[in-house]
Design a protein around this motif. Structure first.
Motif, PDB file in Angstrom:
ATOM      1  N   MET A 114       0.826  -1.212   0.000  1.00 27.12           N
ATOM      2  CA  MET A 114       0.000   0.000   0.000  1.00 27.12           C
ATOM      3  C   MET A 114       0.855   1.254   0.000  1.00 27.12           C
ATOM      4  O   MET A 114       0.516   2.231  -0.663  1.00 27.12           O
ATOM      5  CB  MET A 114      -0.958  -0.003   1.199  1.00 27.12           C
ATOM      6  CG  MET A 114      -2.032  -1.059   1.129  1.00 27.12           C
ATOM      7  SD  MET A 114      -2.998  -1.028  -0.404  1.00 27.12           S
ATOM      8  CE  MET A 114      -3.748   0.572  -0.301  1.00 27.12           C
ATOM      9  N   LEU A 115       1.956   1.235   0.730  1.00 33.87           N
ATOM     10  CA  LEU A 115       2.850   2.394   0.722  1.00 33.87           C
ATOM     11  C   LEU A 115       3.408   2.633  -0.685  1.00 33.87           C
ATOM     12  O   LEU A 115       3.458   3.773  -1.146  1.00 33.87           O
ATOM     13  CB  LEU A 115       4.006   2.201   1.718  1.00 33.87           C
ATOM     14  CG  LEU A 115       3.647   2.372   3.186  1.00 33.87           C
ATOM     15  CD1 LEU A 115       4.797   1.881   4.068  1.00 33.87           C
ATOM     16  CD2 LEU A 115       3.305   3.815   3.496  1.00 33.87           C
ATOM     17  N   ALA A 116       3.800   1.574  -1.353  1.00 32.38           N
ATOM     18  CA  ALA A 116       4.336   1.706  -2.716  1.00 32.38           C
ATOM     19  C   ALA A 116       3.265   2.223  -3.668  1.00 32.38           C
ATOM     20  O   ALA A 116       3.541   3.093  -4.507  1.00 32.38           O
ATOM     21  CB  ALA A 116       4.879   0.364  -3.199  1.00 32.38           C
ATOM     22  N   MET A 117       2.045   1.709  -3.530  1.00 34.94           N
ATOM     23  CA  MET A 117       0.962   2.157  -4.403  1.00 34.94           C
ATOM     24  C   MET A 117       0.643   3.636  -4.198  1.00 34.94           C
ATOM     25  O   MET A 117       0.266   4.329  -5.141  1.00 34.94           O
ATOM     26  CB  MET A 117      -0.294   1.312  -4.157  1.00 34.94           C
ATOM     27  CG  MET A 117      -0.178  -0.100  -4.675  1.00 34.94           C
ATOM     28  SD  MET A 117      -1.599  -1.139  -4.235  1.00 34.94           S
ATOM     29  CE  MET A 117      -2.920  -0.283  -5.079  1.00 34.94           C
ATOM     30  N   ARG A 118       0.803   4.113  -2.976  1.00 33.91           N
ATOM     31  CA  ARG A 118       0.505   5.517  -2.657  1.00 33.91           C
ATOM     32  C   ARG A 118       1.742   6.411  -2.789  1.00 33.91           C
ATOM     33  O   ARG A 118       1.677   7.598  -2.535  1.00 33.91           O
ATOM     34  CB  ARG A 118      -0.055   5.643  -1.244  1.00 33.91           C
ATOM     35  CG  ARG A 118      -1.325   4.865  -0.987  1.00 33.91           C
ATOM     36  CD  ARG A 118      -2.459   5.301  -1.892  1.00 33.91           C
ATOM     37  NE  ARG A 118      -3.712   4.703  -1.486  1.00 33.91           N
ATOM     38  CZ  ARG A 118      -4.326   3.726  -2.144  1.00 33.91           C
ATOM     39  NH1 ARG A 118      -3.788   3.211  -3.234  1.00 33.91           N
ATOM     40  NH2 ARG A 118      -5.480   3.251  -1.716  1.00 33.91           N
ATOM     41  N   LYS A 119       2.867   5.790  -3.144  1.00 36.03           N
ATOM     42  CA  LYS A 119       4.140   6.512  -3.285  1.00 36.03           C
ATOM     43  C   LYS A 119       4.452   7.328  -2.030  1.00 36.03           C
ATOM     44  O   LYS A 119       4.757   8.504  -2.071  1.00 36.03           O
ATOM     45  CB  LYS A 119       4.121   7.395  -4.526  1.00 36.03           C
ATOM     46  CG  LYS A 119       3.990   6.573  -5.782  1.00 36.03           C
ATOM     47  CD  LYS A 119       3.972   7.414  -7.012  1.00 36.03           C
ATOM     48  CE  LYS A 119       3.844   6.458  -8.194  1.00 36.03           C
ATOM     49  NZ  LYS A 119       3.439   7.081  -9.392  1.00 36.03           N
ATOM     50  N   MET A 120       4.385   6.623  -0.897  1.00 40.34           N
ATOM     51  CA  MET A 120       4.624   7.236   0.400  1.00 40.34           C
ATOM     52  C   MET A 120       5.673   6.417   1.142  1.00 40.34           C
ATOM     53  O   MET A 120       5.694   5.195   1.027  1.00 40.34           O
ATOM     54  CB  MET A 120       3.312   7.266   1.205  1.00 40.34           C
ATOM     55  CG  MET A 120       3.425   7.975   2.537  1.00 40.34           C
ATOM     56  SD  MET A 120       1.885   7.901   3.506  1.00 40.34           S
ATOM     57  CE  MET A 120       0.745   8.773   2.452  1.00 40.34           C
ATOM     58  N   THR A 121       6.536   7.081   1.872  1.00 42.36           N
ATOM     59  CA  THR A 121       7.534   6.366   2.664  1.00 42.36           C
ATOM     60  C   THR A 121       6.946   6.006   4.025  1.00 42.36           C
ATOM     61  O   THR A 121       5.987   6.636   4.489  1.00 42.36           O
ATOM     62  CB  THR A 121       8.795   7.220   2.880  1.00 42.36           C
ATOM     63  OG1 THR A 121       8.440   8.374   3.664  1.00 42.36           O
ATOM     64  CG2 THR A 121       9.410   7.647   1.554  1.00 42.36           C
ATOM     65  N   SER A 161      -6.109   5.009  11.553  1.00 41.59           N
ATOM     66  CA  SER A 161      -5.267   6.107  11.078  1.00 41.59           C
ATOM     67  C   SER A 161      -4.514   5.735   9.809  1.00 41.59           C
ATOM     68  O   SER A 161      -4.399   6.530   8.877  1.00 41.59           O
ATOM     69  CB  SER A 161      -4.266   6.527  12.161  1.00 41.59           C
ATOM     70  OG  SER A 161      -4.936   7.024  13.286  1.00 41.59           O
ATOM     71  N   ILE A 162      -3.997   4.506   9.767  1.00 35.65           N
ATOM     72  CA  ILE A 162      -3.276   4.038   8.583  1.00 35.65           C
ATOM     73  C   ILE A 162      -4.222   3.998   7.387  1.00 35.65           C
ATOM     74  O   ILE A 162      -3.888   4.482   6.302  1.00 35.65           O
ATOM     75  CB  ILE A 162      -2.646   2.652   8.827  1.00 35.65           C
ATOM     76  CG1 ILE A 162      -1.507   2.757   9.843  1.00 35.65           C
ATOM     77  CG2 ILE A 162      -2.137   2.052   7.524  1.00 35.65           C
ATOM     78  CD1 ILE A 162      -0.971   1.424  10.328  1.00 35.65           C
ATOM     79  N   CYS A 163      -5.403   3.446   7.589  1.00 39.04           N
ATOM     80  CA  CYS A 163      -6.378   3.353   6.497  1.00 39.04           C
ATOM     81  C   CYS A 163      -6.809   4.742   6.016  1.00 39.04           C
ATOM     82  O   CYS A 163      -6.982   4.953   4.817  1.00 39.04           O
ATOM     83  CB  CYS A 163      -7.599   2.551   6.930  1.00 39.04           C
ATOM     84  SG  CYS A 163      -7.265   0.790   7.106  1.00 39.04           S
ATOM     85  N   ARG A 164      -6.965   5.666   6.933  1.00 37.11           N
ATOM     86  CA  ARG A 164      -7.351   7.027   6.556  1.00 37.11           C
ATOM     87  C   ARG A 164      -6.269   7.667   5.691  1.00 37.11           C
ATOM     88  O   ARG A 164      -6.558   8.251   4.643  1.00 37.11           O
ATOM     89  CB  ARG A 164      -7.599   7.877   7.804  1.00 37.11           C
ATOM     90  CG  ARG A 164      -8.115   9.273   7.461  1.00 37.11           C
ATOM     91  CD  ARG A 164      -8.372  10.149   8.682  1.00 37.11           C
ATOM     92  NE  ARG A 164      -9.283   9.528   9.634  1.00 37.11           N
ATOM     93  CZ  ARG A 164      -8.921   9.114  10.859  1.00 37.11           C
ATOM     94  NH1 ARG A 164      -7.689   9.255  11.272  1.00 37.11           N
ATOM     95  NH2 ARG A 164      -9.797   8.572  11.661  1.00 37.11           N
ATOM     96  N   GLU A 165      -5.009   7.547   6.102  1.00 36.06           N
ATOM     97  CA  GLU A 165      -3.909   8.181   5.367  1.00 36.06           C
ATOM     98  C   GLU A 165      -3.645   7.510   4.018  1.00 36.06           C
ATOM     99  O   GLU A 165      -3.301   8.182   3.050  1.00 36.06           O
ATOM    100  CB  GLU A 165      -2.626   8.176   6.203  1.00 36.06           C
ATOM    101  CG  GLU A 165      -2.646   9.137   7.351  1.00 36.06           C
ATOM    102  CD  GLU A 165      -2.829  10.587   6.940  1.00 36.06           C
ATOM    103  OE1 GLU A 165      -2.261  11.005   5.911  1.00 36.06           O
ATOM    104  OE2 GLU A 165      -3.551  11.308   7.652  1.00 36.06           O
ATOM    105  N   LEU A 166      -3.800   6.194   3.964  1.00 38.19           N
ATOM    106  CA  LEU A 166      -3.523   5.470   2.723  1.00 38.19           C
ATOM    107  C   LEU A 166      -4.774   5.289   1.857  1.00 38.19           C
ATOM    108  O   LEU A 166      -4.697   4.711   0.774  1.00 38.19           O
ATOM    109  CB  LEU A 166      -2.914   4.098   3.040  1.00 38.19           C
ATOM    110  CG  LEU A 166      -1.550   4.127   3.713  1.00 38.19           C
ATOM    111  CD1 LEU A 166      -1.073   2.716   4.004  1.00 38.19           C
ATOM    112  CD2 LEU A 166      -0.529   4.865   2.856  1.00 38.19           C
ATOM    113  N   GLU A 167      -5.912   5.777   2.374  1.00 38.30           N
ATOM    114  CA  GLU A 167      -7.185   5.663   1.666  1.00 38.30           C
ATOM    115  C   GLU A 167      -7.435   4.216   1.227  1.00 38.30           C
ATOM    116  O   GLU A 167      -7.566   3.903   0.051  1.00 38.30           O
ATOM    117  CB  GLU A 167      -7.228   6.613   0.465  1.00 38.30           C
ATOM    118  CG  GLU A 167      -7.110   8.061   0.854  1.00 38.30           C
ATOM    119  CD  GLU A 167      -7.078   9.007  -0.334  1.00 38.30           C
ATOM    120  OE1 GLU A 167      -7.043   8.551  -1.484  1.00 38.30           O
ATOM    121  OE2 GLU A 167      -7.098  10.222  -0.087  1.00 38.30           O
ATOM    122  N   CYS A 168      -7.460   3.341   2.224  1.00 41.82           N
ATOM    123  CA  CYS A 168      -7.656   1.923   1.950  1.00 41.82           C
ATOM    124  C   CYS A 168      -8.530   1.306   3.033  1.00 41.82           C
ATOM    125  O   CYS A 168      -8.931   1.984   3.974  1.00 41.82           O
ATOM    126  CB  CYS A 168      -6.307   1.204   1.871  1.00 41.82           C
ATOM    127  SG  CYS A 168      -5.399   1.141   3.428  1.00 41.82           S
TER     128      CYS A 168
END
Length: 70
Positions: free
Chosen positions: A10-17, A50-57
């Protein structure tokens, strides 16, 4: 362990570290690293939210059950 954590995907898909995500949700990079590696013994619903909110998943995008084939 039969629960697979797909946070890296999910981090890779959202291009987030992971560093950026940890800062956004207010947890330490070390705690997030344990979760990413599947070494966490549990995760609080508030953290998962919180993780789901930030990664929209959805939680199911992050966690997968895998039947052990022993």
């Amino acid at each position: 362990m039969p629960i697979i954590v797909r946070l890296d995907v999910m981090l890779a898909m959202r291009k987030m570290t992971s560093r950026e995500l940890a800062a956004r949700i207010g947890i330490s990079e070390q705690n997030l690293s344990h979760l990413r590696a599947g070494k966490a013994r549990g995760v609080r619903f508030g953290t998962l939210e919180s993780i789901c909110r930030e990664l929209e998943c959805q939680p199911g995008d992050l966690l997968e059950f895998s039947q052990d084939e022993q």
